[in-house]
Structure formats: structure tokens, C-alpha cells
Design a protein around this motif. Structure first.
Motif, PDB file in Angstrom:
ATOM      1  N   PHE A  87       0.831  -1.205   0.000  1.00 12.27           N
ATOM      2  CA  PHE A  87       0.000   0.000   0.000  1.00 12.27           C
ATOM      3  C   PHE A  87       0.870   1.261   0.000  1.00 12.27           C
ATOM      4  O   PHE A  87       0.590   2.219  -0.727  1.00 12.27           O
ATOM      5  CB  PHE A  87      -0.921   0.024   1.223  1.00 12.27           C
ATOM      6  N   GLY A  88       1.893   1.261   0.844  1.00 14.18           N
ATOM      7  CA  GLY A  88       2.751   2.437   0.941  1.00 14.18           C
ATOM      8  C   GLY A  88       3.525   2.694  -0.336  1.00 14.18           C
ATOM      9  O   GLY A  88       3.640   3.839  -0.787  1.00 14.18           O
ATOM     10  N   GLU A  89       4.057   1.639  -0.950  1.00 14.76           N
ATOM     11  CA  GLU A  89       4.814   1.794  -2.190  1.00 14.76           C
ATOM     12  C   GLU A  89       3.921   2.302  -3.320  1.00 14.76           C
ATOM     13  O   GLU A  89       4.331   3.143  -4.129  1.00 14.76           O
ATOM     14  CB  GLU A  89       5.437   0.467  -2.585  1.00 14.76           C
ATOM     15  N   SER A  90       2.701   1.772  -3.379  1.00 15.60           N
ATOM     16  CA  SER A  90       1.777   2.234  -4.423  1.00 15.60           C
ATOM     17  C   SER A  90       1.415   3.695  -4.211  1.00 15.60           C
ATOM     18  O   SER A  90       1.337   4.474  -5.175  1.00 15.60           O
ATOM     19  CB  SER A  90       0.511   1.368  -4.424  1.00 15.60           C
ATOM     20  N   THR A 120       4.302  10.525  -6.762  1.00 17.89           N
ATOM     21  CA  THR A 120       5.277  11.070  -7.712  1.00 17.89           C
ATOM     22  C   THR A 120       4.599  11.762  -8.885  1.00 17.89           C
ATOM     23  O   THR A 120       5.192  12.629  -9.533  1.00 17.89           O
ATOM     24  CB  THR A 120       6.194   9.960  -8.261  1.00 17.89           C
ATOM     25  N   ILE A 121       3.352  11.394  -9.144  1.00 19.66           N
ATOM     26  CA  ILE A 121       2.620  11.965 -10.286  1.00 19.66           C
ATOM     27  C   ILE A 121       1.723  13.123  -9.861  1.00 19.66           C
ATOM     28  O   ILE A 121       1.688  14.176 -10.500  1.00 19.66           O
ATOM     29  CB  ILE A 121       1.778  10.879 -10.981  1.00 19.66           C
ATOM     30  N   PHE A 122       0.986  12.929  -8.737  1.00 21.93           N
ATOM     31  CA  PHE A 122      -0.035  13.914  -8.353  1.00 21.93           C
ATOM     32  C   PHE A 122       0.334  14.744  -7.128  1.00 21.93           C
ATOM     33  O   PHE A 122      -0.341  15.725  -6.837  1.00 21.93           O
ATOM     34  CB  PHE A 122      -1.361  13.197  -8.076  1.00 21.93           C
ATOM     35  N   GLY A 123       1.359  14.344  -6.410  1.00 19.30           N
ATOM     36  CA  GLY A 123       1.639  14.980  -5.132  1.00 19.30           C
ATOM     37  C   GLY A 123       0.933  14.215  -4.023  1.00 19.30           C
ATOM     38  O   GLY A 123      -0.070  13.532  -4.256  1.00 19.30           O
ATOM     39  N   GLN A 173       2.833   4.752 -13.159  1.00 14.63           N
ATOM     40  CA  GLN A 173       2.619   4.979 -14.584  1.00 14.63           C
ATOM     41  C   GLN A 173       1.214   5.480 -14.906  1.00 14.63           C
ATOM     42  O   GLN A 173       0.869   5.623 -16.078  1.00 14.63           O
ATOM     43  CB  GLN A 173       2.860   3.679 -15.356  1.00 14.63           C
ATOM     44  N   VAL A 174       0.394   5.743 -13.896  1.00 15.11           N
ATOM     45  CA  VAL A 174      -0.960   6.221 -14.163  1.00 15.11           C
ATOM     46  C   VAL A 174      -0.907   7.659 -14.660  1.00 15.11           C
ATOM     47  O   VAL A 174       0.135   8.322 -14.586  1.00 15.11           O
ATOM     48  CB  VAL A 174      -1.845   6.127 -12.893  1.00 15.11           C
ATOM     49  N   ASN A 175      -2.044   8.149 -15.164  1.00 12.37           N
ATOM     50  CA  ASN A 175      -2.085   9.522 -15.649  1.00 12.37           C
ATOM     51  C   ASN A 175      -3.338  10.219 -15.138  1.00 12.37           C
ATOM     52  O   ASN A 175      -4.012   9.719 -14.232  1.00 12.37           O
ATOM     53  CB  ASN A 175      -2.019   9.558 -17.175  1.00 12.37           C
ATOM     54  N   GLU A 176      -3.647  11.357 -15.721  1.00  4.76           N
ATOM     55  CA  GLU A 176      -4.783  12.157 -15.251  1.00  4.76           C
ATOM     56  C   GLU A 176      -6.107  11.411 -15.343  1.00  4.76           C
ATOM     57  O   GLU A 176      -7.054  11.731 -14.631  1.00  4.76           O
ATOM     58  CB  GLU A 176      -4.861  13.466 -16.048  1.00  4.76           C
ATOM     59  N   GLN A 177      -6.203  10.424 -16.248  1.00  2.20           N
ATOM     60  CA  GLN A 177      -7.444   9.660 -16.356  1.00  2.20           C
ATOM     61  C   GLN A 177      -7.788   8.981 -15.037  1.00  2.20           C
ATOM     62  O   GLN A 177      -8.956   8.900 -14.653  1.00  2.20           O
ATOM     63  CB  GLN A 177      -7.324   8.612 -17.462  1.00  2.20           C
ATOM     64  N   THR A 178      -6.782   8.487 -14.346  1.00  2.00           N
ATOM     65  CA  THR A 178      -7.016   7.823 -13.067  1.00  2.00           C
ATOM     66  C   THR A 178      -7.598   8.803 -12.058  1.00  2.00           C
ATOM     67  O   THR A 178      -8.512   8.456 -11.298  1.00  2.00           O
ATOM     68  CB  THR A 178      -5.699   7.237 -12.522  1.00  2.00           C
TER      69      THR A 178
END
Length: 205
Positions: A120-123, A129-132, A156-161
Motif C-alpha cells: 500500500f505504501g509503495e503504491s 510522484t505523479i499527483f503529489g 505509470q498512471v495519468n490524469e485519467q485515473t
């Protein structure tokens, strides 16, 4: 591939991190919430269930070739965890997201306690790293299904998530109505082909 996995998970269907030196007083305060979270999970997925057994009806008509490979789903379910494991998972959620938000996540998606809580923590770090940090935590609280995302995919997710997390939260109160409607839309082409009945508006234009 990570994007398709995330979108599929969204369809299948906070904000203060506790430090390493969390006081015993805070731990005691979280204890009743832990009990409530475990009770919610245990009511939906009773602890100590027997493993899934092979359904003999599925073997009707199958050749008796001596192949002992089980037919259908057998063995342990994803949700077959014990109470100790459920408590450990909730403790990790409470440490990362705070006890109140962790409990809200369990109410929304109890199955999350059955996921690998050690990642959970790693995810969350991947989302961060992407959204803050603040936005990442709020996103997962809105859509706890994201707890299933592996750390390598989370990075590797993006704004869609992020957008889908808002959609999931907004449509959740209407899910009992929207889900059947979504399934009907997905199955309409198949129904038309099998029955020959024109259902969609394109047949009348």
C-alpha cells in the motif's frame, strides 16, 4: 498495459500520514475504528470459511481420462483472510491515510483489506510522484479500488485515473441503477445479433 488495467479496475466494479513515531495514545484512539472495520469485513466475508470445493455438476459430460485437474474455481478465495490479517491491513491504511479515512475506505470497498497491504505504501508513493501526496491520498480515498494497483503500475498512471476517481465517487450513490444500465449498453450489440431485434437508435435513422 497499466492504463488498461487501471480503467478496467475502475469499471468493475485523507490526507495526513502517520509518522513512524505515532504515539500510543493515537494507536488506542484508532483501535475502535479497527474493530469496526474488521467487523464490516467479517460480516461480508466471514472469517474461517471453508475453501471452495469442486462442483461435481461441472464434470457431467467430461471424459474420465484420469486427469485430476479441478474443474471450475477451487481452493482459497481472495477474501479468505483471517482476522489478524484484516487488522494488519487496516492498521497500514490508518497509518497512510488516517484512521477515519481508512474506515471510510473499508465501508466503500471492504475487499481492499484482502489486498497485499505490504505494498500500500509503495503504491501510494507511486501515485504521489505523479499527483503529489495530498492529491494522491484523496484520490485513493475516493476510489479504494486503487489499493489493488501494484507499485510499478501506480507510477505509470495519468490524469485519467484522477478523473475516474471523481466519477466513481460522484456516481457511487447511483451505482445500483447505473451498473445494470452500463451492462445493458455493453451487451446491446450481442443481444441484437442473437435476437435480430433492432434495439439501438441507429436502426431507425
Amino acid at each position: 498495459m497499466a492504463q488498461f488495467f487501471v480503467l478496467g479496475l475502475l469499471l468493475a466494479c485523507a490526507n495526513v500520514s502517520y509518522g513512524f513515531g505515532m504515539s500510543s495514545r493515537s494507536a488506542r484512539a484508532a483501535s475502535p475504528l479497527t474493530d469496526e472495520a474488521v467487523a464490516i469485513y467479517g460480516e461480508l466475508f466471514p472469517f474461517g470459511q471453508e475453501e471452495m470445493k469442486e462442483n461435481p455438476l461441472l464434470k457431467i459430460g467430461m471424459p474420465n481420462s484420469g486427469n485430476k485437474t479441478p474443474v471450475g474455481n477451487t481452493g482459497r478465495r481472495l477474501t479468505d483472510i483471517d482476522e489478524k490479517r484484516a487488522r494488519a491491513a487496516f492498521s497500514e491504511l490508518a497509518k497512510l491515510y488516517g484512521p477515519e479515512d481508512a474506515l471510510e475506505m473499508v465501508k466503500i470497498f471492504p475487499t481492499g483489506l484482502a489486498f497485499n497491504y505490504k505494498t500500500f505504501g509503495e503504491s501510494l508513493n507511486g501515485f504521489t510522484t505523479i499527483f503529489g501526496e495530498e492529491k494522491a491520498k484523496a484520490m485513493v480515498v475516493r476510489n479504494p479500488c486503487l489499493l489493488a494497483i501494484k507499485p510499478s503500475d501506480a507510477a505509470q498512471v495519468n490524469e485519467q485515473t484522477m478523473v475516474f476517481s471523481y466519477l466513481v465517487a460522484i456516481t457511487r450513490p447511483f451505482s445500483k441503477v447505473l451498473l445494470p444500465g452500463l451492462l445493458l449498453l455493453l451487451l446491446t450489440p450481442f443481444i441484437e445479433e442473437v435476437t435480430g431485434l433492432p434495439i439501438t437508435i441507429r436502426h431507425y435513422m
